[in-house]
Design an enzyme around this catalytic site. Sequence first.
Site, short mmCIF file in Angstrom:
data_model
loop_
_atom_site.label_atom_id
_atom_site.label_comp_id
_atom_site.label_asym_id
_atom_site.label_seq_id
_atom_site.Cartn_x
_atom_site.Cartn_y
_atom_site.Cartn_z
N GLU A 16 39.03 34.25 46.98
CA GLU A 16 40.54 35.18 47.73
C GLU A 16 41.28 34.45 48.17
O GLU A 16 42.28 34.88 48.47
CB GLU A 16 39.46 36.46 47.70
CG GLU A 16 39.45 37.08 46.47
CD GLU A 16 41.08 38.55 46.58
OE1 GLU A 16 41.69 37.60 45.72
OE2 GLU A 16 41.09 39.31 46.15
N THR A 22 49.80 41.36 49.20
CA THR A 22 48.50 41.49 50.07
C THR A 22 48.38 40.88 51.82
O THR A 22 47.87 42.21 52.07
CB THR A 22 47.14 40.96 49.32
OG1 THR A 22 46.94 40.64 48.14
CG2 THR A 22 46.01 41.26 49.79
N1 HSE Z 1 41.12 46.42 50.53
C1 HSE Z 1 42.38 45.53 50.20
C2 HSE Z 1 43.75 45.61 50.58
C3 HSE Z 1 42.92 45.35 48.27
O1 HSE Z 1 43.79 47.48 50.36
O2 HSE Z 1 43.84 44.95 51.13
C4 HSE Z 1 43.82 44.13 47.85
O3 HSE Z 1 43.46 42.96 48.14
#
Ligand code: HSE
Length: 306
Positions: A126, A181
């Site tokens: 990831e 993200t």
């Molecule tokens: N927890 C992560 C975020 C999930 O909200 O940035 C997205 O990859």
Amino acid sequence: MASKITVKAPSSTANLGPGFDVFGLALNAFYDEITLTKTKSGITIITDGNVPTNPEKNTAGLVVKNMKKKFKIKEGIEIKIKKGVPAGFGMGSSAASAAAAAVAFDKLFRLKLDGNSLVEFAGSGEKASAGTIHYDNVAASVLGGFVIVKTNPLDVIRVEPPTNLRMCIAVPDIGVPKKKTKVSRGVIPKKIKFTDSILNLSNAAAIVAGFMKKDLELIGNSIKDVIVEPARQHMIPGFTKVKQNALKAGALGVTISGAGPSVIAFSKSSSNLKKISKAMSKGFESTNTKCQIIICKPSKGAINKK
Ligand code: HSE
């Protein structure tokens, strides 16, 4: 030993409101498929998707590279990626590839790793797309169901979701930044009020209780996040209206799916899912934004495709 294996892994939603980077739920909306084939040497990537083919920059490639190194595997590997989970929705697209790659590698070389190790390797992939490691999406994609991610040391707790849980996801037709993200993690406050942390903690704890007790009302009315959602919602045109509309139409709880821009409404199978979906579309229409609606259920984790 087989020389080839195909594994499919589901899309997922992360956070569920107050469980930022901790909660994940596997969704049966989309699946990525990874086929690993043994070759003479190196790592090669073949894909029909719009993803990097350099193993260092590809989530599945990075997982395979890390596992190959860790288990001192000399053979080469060809990675075939069939993308089913659209990127940029907030539905764990890169995580699905990473999860499928970790599970496929484990099966191909008969490593018999436990769930936490598979999640850890999937999470290492990831990093290629999100910039940092977080395990919420990958844990859901690997293990399926509802997951709670404890870190230091990594320990993922899986809870079987209620069978009558349904999700309506509205995906706005808007351009998202390339490293979406990373960008949406950049807007989260570095410091938060102690009282806000208490509020989020109480709601997160209640969500867990809701899943354990299979109490959809408790899950839904605890999907309240006073920290991350307020900081990110400006990135989603019409978010407040979409949320209000869905709740008025009978949704039990509404929030941003993962890092967005999709908005996810949690409901019962017996509620009027079409009405909720329409209400969400209307919310986006109020800002002249088109959206795609996906109605889905929780999913099992990554599995061998026979
Ligand atoms: N927890 C992560 C975020 C999930 O909200 O940035 C997205 O990859």
